[in-house]
Motif scaffolding. Structure first.
Motif, short mmCIF file in Angstrom:
data_model
loop_
_atom_site.label_atom_id
_atom_site.label_comp_id
_atom_site.label_asym_id
_atom_site.label_seq_id
_atom_site.Cartn_x
_atom_site.Cartn_y
_atom_site.Cartn_z
N SER A 16 0.85 -1.19 0.00
CA SER A 16 0.00 0.00 0.00
C SER A 16 0.89 1.24 0.00
O SER A 16 2.12 1.15 0.04
CB SER A 16 -0.93 0.00 1.21
N PHE A 17 0.27 2.40 -0.03
CA PHE A 17 0.98 3.67 -0.05
C PHE A 17 0.57 4.50 1.16
O PHE A 17 -0.51 4.31 1.73
CB PHE A 17 0.62 4.47 -1.32
N PHE A 18 1.43 5.45 1.53
CA PHE A 18 1.00 6.49 2.46
C PHE A 18 1.54 7.82 1.98
O PHE A 18 2.59 7.91 1.34
CB PHE A 18 1.42 6.19 3.90
N ARG A 19 0.76 8.85 2.24
CA ARG A 19 1.07 10.19 1.74
C ARG A 19 1.02 11.18 2.89
O ARG A 19 0.07 11.19 3.67
CB ARG A 19 0.07 10.59 0.66
N ILE A 20 2.07 11.99 3.02
CA ILE A 20 2.13 13.05 4.02
C ILE A 20 1.83 14.36 3.31
O ILE A 20 2.49 14.72 2.32
CB ILE A 20 3.50 13.09 4.70
N VAL A 21 0.83 15.09 3.82
CA VAL A 21 0.30 16.25 3.12
C VAL A 21 0.36 17.48 4.02
O VAL A 21 -0.05 17.44 5.19
CB VAL A 21 -1.16 16.02 2.67
N SER A 22 0.83 18.59 3.46
CA SER A 22 0.73 19.89 4.11
C SER A 22 -0.68 20.42 3.88
O SER A 22 -1.14 20.49 2.74
CB SER A 22 1.75 20.86 3.50
N VAL A 23 -1.39 20.79 4.96
CA VAL A 23 -2.82 21.08 4.81
C VAL A 23 -3.24 22.51 5.14
O VAL A 23 -4.23 22.99 4.62
CB VAL A 23 -3.67 20.10 5.64
N GLU A 24 -2.51 23.21 5.98
CA GLU A 24 -2.95 24.55 6.36
C GLU A 24 -1.89 25.62 6.20
O GLU A 24 -2.21 26.79 6.01
CB GLU A 24 -3.44 24.55 7.82
N GLY A 25 -0.63 25.25 6.31
CA GLY A 25 0.45 26.21 6.21
C GLY A 25 1.78 25.51 6.24
O GLY A 25 1.85 24.30 6.47
N PRO A 26 2.88 26.24 6.01
CA PRO A 26 4.21 25.63 5.98
C PRO A 26 4.53 24.91 7.29
O PRO A 26 4.49 25.52 8.36
CB PRO A 26 5.14 26.82 5.76
N GLN A 27 4.83 23.63 7.18
CA GLN A 27 5.05 22.80 8.37
C GLN A 27 5.98 21.66 8.01
O GLN A 27 5.81 21.02 6.97
CB GLN A 27 3.73 22.26 8.90
N VAL A 28 6.96 21.40 8.86
CA VAL A 28 7.83 20.24 8.66
C VAL A 28 7.43 19.14 9.63
O VAL A 28 6.77 19.38 10.64
CB VAL A 28 9.32 20.61 8.82
N GLY A 29 7.82 17.92 9.29
CA GLY A 29 7.49 16.78 10.13
C GLY A 29 8.66 15.83 10.28
O GLY A 29 9.52 15.74 9.39
N ASP A 30 8.70 15.14 11.40
CA ASP A 30 9.73 14.14 11.68
C ASP A 30 9.09 12.76 11.60
O ASP A 30 8.16 12.46 12.35
CB ASP A 30 10.33 14.36 13.06
N LEU A 31 9.63 11.92 10.71
CA LEU A 31 9.03 10.62 10.42
C LEU A 31 9.90 9.47 10.92
O LEU A 31 11.07 9.37 10.56
CB LEU A 31 8.83 10.47 8.91
N ASN A 32 9.32 8.62 11.75
CA ASN A 32 9.91 7.34 12.14
C ASN A 32 9.13 6.21 11.50
O ASN A 32 7.91 6.29 11.37
CB ASN A 32 9.84 7.15 13.66
N LEU A 33 9.84 5.14 11.10
CA LEU A 33 9.21 3.93 10.59
C LEU A 33 9.78 2.71 11.31
O LEU A 33 10.97 2.65 11.60
CB LEU A 33 9.46 3.76 9.08
N TRP A 34 8.88 1.73 11.55
CA TRP A 34 9.26 0.43 12.09
C TRP A 34 8.60 -0.66 11.28
O TRP A 34 7.56 -0.44 10.63
CB TRP A 34 8.77 0.27 13.53
N ASN A 35 9.18 -1.85 11.31
CA ASN A 35 8.48 -3.04 10.85
C ASN A 35 7.30 -3.25 11.81
O ASN A 35 7.48 -3.39 13.02
CB ASN A 35 9.43 -4.23 10.89
N ALA A 36 6.09 -3.26 11.27
CA ALA A 36 4.90 -3.36 12.12
C ALA A 36 4.85 -4.66 12.91
O ALA A 36 4.16 -4.74 13.94
CB ALA A 36 3.64 -3.23 11.27
#
Length: 283
Positions: free
Chosen positions: A61-81
């Motif tokens: 599957s896919f996942f999408r990170i979207v900016s929705v209201e204004g300029p914003q950065v994000g910190d992403l962690n991933l694990w094997n579920a």
């Protein structure tokens, strides 16, 4: 100190790429993009300003990170579920792809697994490239803003930095006690963040992100994933972080499910084939 006579000659030695990546397994971007054309949004979670959210994405599957209201950065962690000991390895990802990631590049897992966890298939900020300061977006050079460094440098007790946000999100998603969850939080992909190193001192810098509402970064899940995304307290990271000073906005995470048979021929990558003997003969 006095420079040696051959200082200029030493500096002039040409660099050598540490990890030539011509032999890396190539993602089938054409297949992924065809599958992406027919996806349905099956789940949405939101990282509120100065908070984090957790989400799960099945392999394929896919996942999408979207900016929705204004300029914003994000910190992403991933694990094997299915096994939290397998997680995103920012250092090796940086060594394989470079300081910043974009379309066609991958988030790799730690040893002893070392396999693709997620592949970037869309990046609406890929036009940015590298600016005159050496800055670019989506870096794997920063760690994550954290309360320990804030305390070390400024004596603060700030609880909504990305490290703490990710810790709370993982604890909520897994039921782990807070201390055990914190031990699983690791260095991140800094989504939408614009960063680089100063030319004179080599210091890590940030500048206002070029991200705007509607910009997004889309990933293909190569394995079953548990993710956590923090909407950084630095907002667009143009001035400060690890405080409530910056204007912050939410980030949306969409889980995208492709149509049946859209990925015929694809299989989840196996773990790394190194035999793990480390030179010790059995017997």
């Amino acid at each position: 100190m006095t420079q040696p006579a051959d200082a200029a000659a030493r500096r002039a030695i040409a660099p050598v790429i540490c990890y030539p990546n011509d032999t890396l397994p190539k993602p089938d971007l054409a297949l992924y993009r065809r599958a992406l054309d027919g996806v349905q949004v099956t789940s949405v979670v939101v990282a509120a300003p100065r908070e984090a959210c957790a989400f799960r994405v099945p392999a394929g599957s896919f996942f999408r990170i979207v900016s929705v209201e204004g300029p914003q950065v994000g910190d992403l962690n991933l694990w094997n579920a299915n096994d939290l000991s397998e997680r995103f390895y920012s250092g090796k990802t940086r060594a394989l792809h470079g300081t910043h990631l974009t379309t066609g590049e991958r988030m790799w897992s730690n040893f002893p697994f070392l396999r693709p966890m997620a592949t970037i298939v869309e990046d609406t900020l890929d036009w940015y490239g590298f600016d005159v300061y050496g800055g670019s977006v989506h870096d794997v050079i920063g760690t994550r803003c954290d309360p320990y460094t804030g305390n070390l440098l400024a004596g603060t007790q700030y609880h909504h930095c990305c490290h703490s946000n990710l810790t709370r999100a993982l604890a909520d998603a897994t039921g782990l006690p807070l201390a055990q969850a914190e031990a699983q939080v690791h260095d991140v992909l800094n989504v939408f963040m614009c960063t680089g190193f100063t030319r004179d001192t080599g210091q890590y810098f940030m500048k206002a992100s070029p991200v705007r509402p509607g910009d997004h970064l889309t990933f293909f899940a190569e394995i079953d994933l548990l993710g956590a995304l923090s909407a950084c307290p630095g907002g667009d990271c143009g001035s400060a972080h690890s405080s409530d000073a910056a204007r912050c906005h939410p980030l949306r995470v969409e889980i995208l499910t492709p149509q049946q048979r859209a990925l015929d021929g694809w299989s989840s990558p196996p773990v790394n084939a190194y035999d793990r003997s480390h030179g010790v003969t059995a017997g």
